[in-house]
Design a protein around this motif. Sequence first.
Motif, PDB file in Angstrom:
ATOM      1  N   LYS A  31      28.964  11.686  23.962  1.00 26.47           N
ATOM      2  CA  LYS A  31      29.094  10.782  23.488  1.00 26.47           C
ATOM      3  C   LYS A  31      27.159  10.767  22.737  1.00 26.47           C
ATOM      4  N   SER A 138      25.149  -5.875  31.387  1.00 28.79           N
ATOM      5  CA  SER A 138      25.936  -5.625  31.188  1.00 28.79           C
ATOM      6  C   SER A 138      25.984  -4.958  29.946  1.00 28.79           C
ATOM      7  N   VAL A 139      25.139  -4.868  29.022  1.00 25.50           N
ATOM      8  CA  VAL A 139      25.591  -5.288  27.377  1.00 25.50           C
ATOM      9  C   VAL A 139      25.836  -3.812  27.227  1.00 25.50           C
ATOM     10  N   ASP A 141      28.024  -2.246  29.038  1.00 27.72           N
ATOM     11  CA  ASP A 141      29.729  -1.867  29.160  1.00 27.72           C
ATOM     12  C   ASP A 141      30.099  -2.176  27.573  1.00 27.72           C
ATOM     13  N   ASP A 142      30.137  -2.535  27.311  1.00 30.56           N
ATOM     14  CA  ASP A 142      30.017  -3.369  25.539  1.00 30.56           C
ATOM     15  C   ASP A 142      29.398  -3.160  24.568  1.00 30.56           C
ATOM     16  N   LEU A 143      28.576  -1.894  23.861  1.00 32.53           N
ATOM     17  CA  LEU A 143      27.301  -2.246  23.535  1.00 32.53           C
ATOM     18  C   LEU A 143      27.861  -2.828  21.600  1.00 32.53           C
ATOM     19  N   THR A 144      28.397  -4.038  21.305  1.00 28.95           N
ATOM     20  CA  THR A 144      28.333  -4.621  20.187  1.00 28.95           C
ATOM     21  C   THR A 144      26.972  -4.933  19.450  1.00 28.95           C
ATOM     22  N   GLU A 146      27.029  -8.506  18.303  1.00 29.42           N
ATOM     23  CA  GLU A 146      27.783  -9.735  18.971  1.00 29.42           C
ATOM     24  C   GLU A 146      27.311  -9.686  20.441  1.00 29.42           C
ATOM     25  N   ASN A 147      27.471  -9.273  21.138  1.00 26.36           N
ATOM     26  CA  ASN A 147      26.728  -8.919  22.382  1.00 26.36           C
ATOM     27  C   ASN A 147      25.593  -9.077  22.042  1.00 26.36           C
ATOM     28  N   TYR A 228      19.546  -5.586  18.043  1.00 28.42           N
ATOM     29  CA  TYR A 228      20.660  -4.010  18.103  1.00 28.42           C
ATOM     30  C   TYR A 228      20.041  -2.760  17.411  1.00 28.42           C
ATOM     31  N   ARG A 232      20.508   0.201  20.638  1.00 30.94           N
ATOM     32  CA  ARG A 232      20.995   1.529  19.750  1.00 30.94           C
ATOM     33  C   ARG A 232      19.907   2.735  20.293  1.00 30.94           C
TER      34      ARG A 232
END
Length: 288
Positions: A31, A138-139, A141-144, A146-147, A228, A232
Amino acid sequence: MANLKEIRNRITSVGSTMQITSAMKMVSAAKLKKAQDAITAMRPYADKLTELLQSVSASLEGESGSVFAEQREVKNVLVVSITSNRGLCGAFNTNVIKESSRLANETYADKNVSFMTIGKKGHDILGKKFYVIHNNNSVFDDLTYENVSEITRRLMDIYSEGTYDKIVLVYNHFRNAATQVVKTENFLPIQPVALEDSVSSSADYIFEPNKVEIVETLIPKSLKTQLYKSIRDSFASEHGARMTAMHKATDNAGELRSELKLTYNKARQAAITNEILEIVGGAEALNN
């Protein structure tokens, strides 16, 4: 000294733990590669966008009416603490929590300090000591982009409403797999660079339609990109810290298993020696 069965059970237990830590190390290593590539590719863009916004904002000389560049008297401070949802990553979460607590207790001790947490571990600890307005687990769980933009919009809204006069980010900055540095970064209000530093750089730009409109367009995009990038950065740091921690745990488990095996062999040898002595003693007693 423990009996042979207890030592065998401990050897088996340590071996099982060693397999788990080794597997976790490999997962984090896989990862980490993806997370490291993502933050490495993003940093130049994010840094240049922030530099451009600061440079243009500094040259406006009060022309901009943006509330996000307004410098207020600081009474209420919001600290955005970025941790992880999971543990087993060394001092990764602890360092961020300590720095966040230090800001509240020392740097902004005379201010009203609240927290917004990103990550379960930070919320679990900071929520017991300070007021947390919102938690974002929850961010991850799908780190994009947009989120993360949804969180940025929330921060922009509460700042523009005047609820807080200053918002700062606290997160782990990724250097390499073994090194993560806790970083405190100003989020709002936007801090323009010194005017004399921005004049030379602004001379290279042609503004169309005008500086004010450009700044008004750049501000939301720059803030979303900044948050973001920070998340990241923290995400890559988490996997680096966990990989390092699990590597050390695996090595320690290996050393402990070796010591237990040595202890087991010594105990077994002592038991065999005692049995031989008993047999020899019994034989001599019969002969006498």
